[in-house]
Scaffold this motif. Structure first.
Motif, PDB file in Angstrom:
ATOM      1  N   LEU A   1      -3.453  13.373   1.704  1.00 15.63           N
ATOM      2  CA  LEU A   1      -3.779  12.294   2.624  1.00 15.63           C
ATOM      3  C   LEU A   1      -3.207  11.001   2.056  1.00 15.63           C
ATOM      4  CD1 LEU A   1      -5.352  11.462   5.201  1.00 15.63           C
ATOM      5  CD2 LEU A   1      -7.335  11.060   3.729  1.00 15.63           C
ATOM      6  N   ILE A   2      -2.418  10.299   2.875  1.00 20.85           N
ATOM      7  CA  ILE A   2      -1.888   8.997   2.496  1.00 20.85           C
ATOM      8  C   ILE A   2      -2.646   7.935   3.279  1.00 20.85           C
ATOM      9  CG2 ILE A   2       0.136   7.491   2.480  1.00 20.85           C
ATOM     10  CD1 ILE A   2       1.881   9.975   2.289  1.00 20.85           C
ATOM     11  N   ALA A   3      -3.196   6.961   2.561  1.00 24.46           N
ATOM     12  CA  ALA A   3      -3.931   5.865   3.196  1.00 24.46           C
ATOM     13  C   ALA A   3      -3.219   4.568   2.848  1.00 24.46           C
ATOM     14  CB  ALA A   3      -5.376   5.844   2.703  1.00 24.46           C
ATOM     15  N   ASP A   4      -2.614   3.932   3.849  1.00 29.05           N
ATOM     16  CA  ASP A   4      -1.811   2.728   3.629  1.00 29.05           C
ATOM     17  C   ASP A   4      -2.618   1.493   4.022  1.00 29.05           C
ATOM     18  OD1 ASP A   4       0.121   0.856   3.230  1.00 29.05           O
ATOM     19  OD2 ASP A   4       1.570   1.675   4.650  1.00 29.05           O
ATOM     20  N   GLU A   5      -3.232   0.848   3.032  1.00 27.70           N
ATOM     21  CA  GLU A   5      -4.055  -0.358   3.240  1.00 27.70           C
ATOM     22  C   GLU A   5      -5.085  -0.139   4.351  1.00 27.70           C
ATOM     23  OE1 GLU A   5      -3.770  -3.185   1.475  1.00 27.70           O
ATOM     24  OE2 GLU A   5      -1.698  -3.417   0.805  1.00 27.70           O
TER      25      GLU A   5
ATOM     26  N   THR B   1      -8.761  17.328  -1.175  1.00 28.57           N
ATOM     27  CA  THR B   1      -7.485  16.837  -0.684  1.00 28.57           C
ATOM     28  C   THR B   1      -6.894  15.832  -1.669  1.00 28.57           C
ATOM     29  OG1 THR B   1      -8.255  17.065   1.598  1.00 28.57           O
ATOM     30  CG2 THR B   1      -6.357  15.648   1.240  1.00 28.57           C
ATOM     31  N   GLY B   2      -5.602  15.948  -1.948  1.00 28.92           N
ATOM     32  CA  GLY B   2      -4.938  14.920  -2.737  1.00 28.92           C
ATOM     33  C   GLY B   2      -4.899  13.621  -1.949  1.00 28.92           C
ATOM     34  N   LEU B   3      -5.048  12.491  -2.636  1.00 30.11           N
ATOM     35  CA  LEU B   3      -5.090  11.190  -1.974  1.00 30.11           C
ATOM     36  C   LEU B   3      -4.097  10.241  -2.629  1.00 30.11           C
ATOM     37  CD1 LEU B   3      -6.451   9.159   0.032  1.00 30.11           C
ATOM     38  CD2 LEU B   3      -8.052   8.615  -1.819  1.00 30.11           C
ATOM     39  N   LEU B   4      -3.215   9.667  -1.816  1.00 32.14           N
ATOM     40  CA  LEU B   4      -2.362   8.561  -2.245  1.00 32.14           C
ATOM     41  C   LEU B   4      -2.848   7.336  -1.492  1.00 32.14           C
ATOM     42  CD1 LEU B   4       0.077   7.549  -3.874  1.00 32.14           C
ATOM     43  CD2 LEU B   4       1.506   8.065  -1.868  1.00 32.14           C
ATOM     44  N   PHE B   5      -3.496   6.422  -2.219  1.00 35.47           N
ATOM     45  CA  PHE B   5      -4.148   5.264  -1.608  1.00 35.47           C
ATOM     46  C   PHE B   5      -3.338   4.017  -1.940  1.00 35.47           C
ATOM     47  CE2 PHE B   5      -7.192   1.986  -0.761  1.00 35.47           C
ATOM     48  CZ  PHE B   5      -8.059   2.510   0.195  1.00 35.47           C
ATOM     49  N   ILE B   6      -2.795   3.369  -0.912  1.00 44.95           N
ATOM     50  CA  ILE B   6      -1.915   2.220  -1.091  1.00 44.95           C
ATOM     51  C   ILE B   6      -2.706   0.936  -0.834  1.00 44.95           C
ATOM     52  CG2 ILE B   6       0.177   1.090  -0.249  1.00 44.95           C
ATOM     53  CD1 ILE B   6       1.068   3.932   0.663  1.00 44.95           C
ATOM     54  N   THR B   7      -2.598  -0.007  -1.765  1.00 46.53           N
ATOM     55  CA  THR B   7      -3.352  -1.246  -1.635  1.00 46.53           C
ATOM     56  C   THR B   7      -2.715  -2.334  -2.485  1.00 46.53           C
ATOM     57  OG1 THR B   7      -5.557  -2.252  -1.854  1.00 46.53           O
ATOM     58  CG2 THR B   7      -4.932  -0.645  -3.519  1.00 46.53           C
TER      59      THR B   7
END
Length: 281
Positions: free
Chosen positions: A169-173, A199-205
């Motif tokens: 899961l990619i979360a972009d801001e 779930t793998g998480l790539l959290f962008i902030t």
């Protein structure tokens, strides 16, 4: 491995905007991608999804669930979206169709990926609404995006990103447009979901306080280059670059006094002086 990025370089009109970035996200791991505006973090996420803007050229390697994205045909990359990797954007309206009910949109991946009947897909939509703690899930799936609050809309966008059962899961801001109380609720939701679903998480902030709340490891970008990579605790308490020191001071002055971070979450104030004065790469 959910995501493996190696020597990713992105050029737009001959200008290098992401330069040799490498990192990975293991199954179930939470990784934060942090940097100031223009650092290349959102472009990196778009490269993972195969959604770079016109004129952008990527090289290196991006593997999602073992499948190479860079240079792959659009049809092959499109198959990864939703099923292998889901995306949550800052503005949920960019993910949801305003003229279709929330329930119909949540049901679409179930019909496309799992070949469910219309009735079973509708039941799956209610399950997804319940998974993300939308109130009165049986009723809210019949509403349209403009009929729910901003926080509820972001929950619906998260449900849509998870509807295909992705391993990444990619979360972009995803909390930037929300008030601080709703931010805290959405971060709690991400925390619960990635734990429950492994779930793998790539959290962008750009906010270190938010990053510390949700991620275990951090990748720091500056001007398209990776400048720090390590545990979030090390990043906060032993920053090695001037950029990260600025992010820590900014979070200390603002975000760590808001509901997104409790007092227990504030960084260790007893930082080794040698670490404070470490040389930036």
């Amino acid at each position: 491995m959910s995501l493996d990025v190696r020597d990713l370089t992105i050029r737009i009109d001959g200008r290098t905007v992401v330069d040799g970035v490498s990192f990975e996200v293991a199954d179930g791991e939470r990784v934060g991608l942090i940097g100031e505006s223009g650092s290349g973090k959102s472009l990196t996420a778009l490269a993972v999804l195969g959604l770079l803007p016109d004129g952008a050229v990527a090289s290196g390697s991006v593997r999602v669930d073992g499948t190479e994205v860079i240079g792959a045909p659009d049809r092959d990359v499109a198959r990864l979206r939703g099923r292998n990797v889901g995306i949550v954007f800052q503005e949920p309206r960019s993910s949801l169709n305003p003229i279709r009910s929330i329930g119909r949109q949540l049901a679409d991946p179930a019909r496309r990926f799992d070949r469910l009947t219309r009735r079973d897909a509708a039941s799956r939509a209610i399950e997804l609404a319940r998974l993300v703690s939308l109130p009165e899930p049986e009723q809210i799936v019949g509403r349209y995006p403009h009929q729910v609050s901003g926080g509820q809309l972001q929950r619906a966008a998260i449900a849509l990103a998870l509807a295909g059962g992705p391993r990444l899961l990619i979360a972009d801001e995803p909390t930037t447009a929300l008030d601080v109380t709703i931010q805290a609720e959405i971060l709690d939701l991400f925390d619960r979901l990635v734990s429950e679903l492994d779930t793998g998480l790539l959290f962008i902030t750009h906010d270190l306080a938010v990053l510390r709340r949700i991620a275990d490891r951090a990748v720091v970008l500056q001007d398209g280059r990776l400048v720090e990579d390590g545990s979030v605790d090390d990043l906060v308490n032993r920053p090695r670059t001037e950029l990260v020191r600025r992010l820590v001071e900014s979070a200390r002055a603002t975000s760590w006094s808001t509901p997104t971070a409790t007092p227990a979450d504030s960084p260790d104030d007893t930082v080794d002086p040698d670490d404070r004065n470490g040389d930036a790469p």
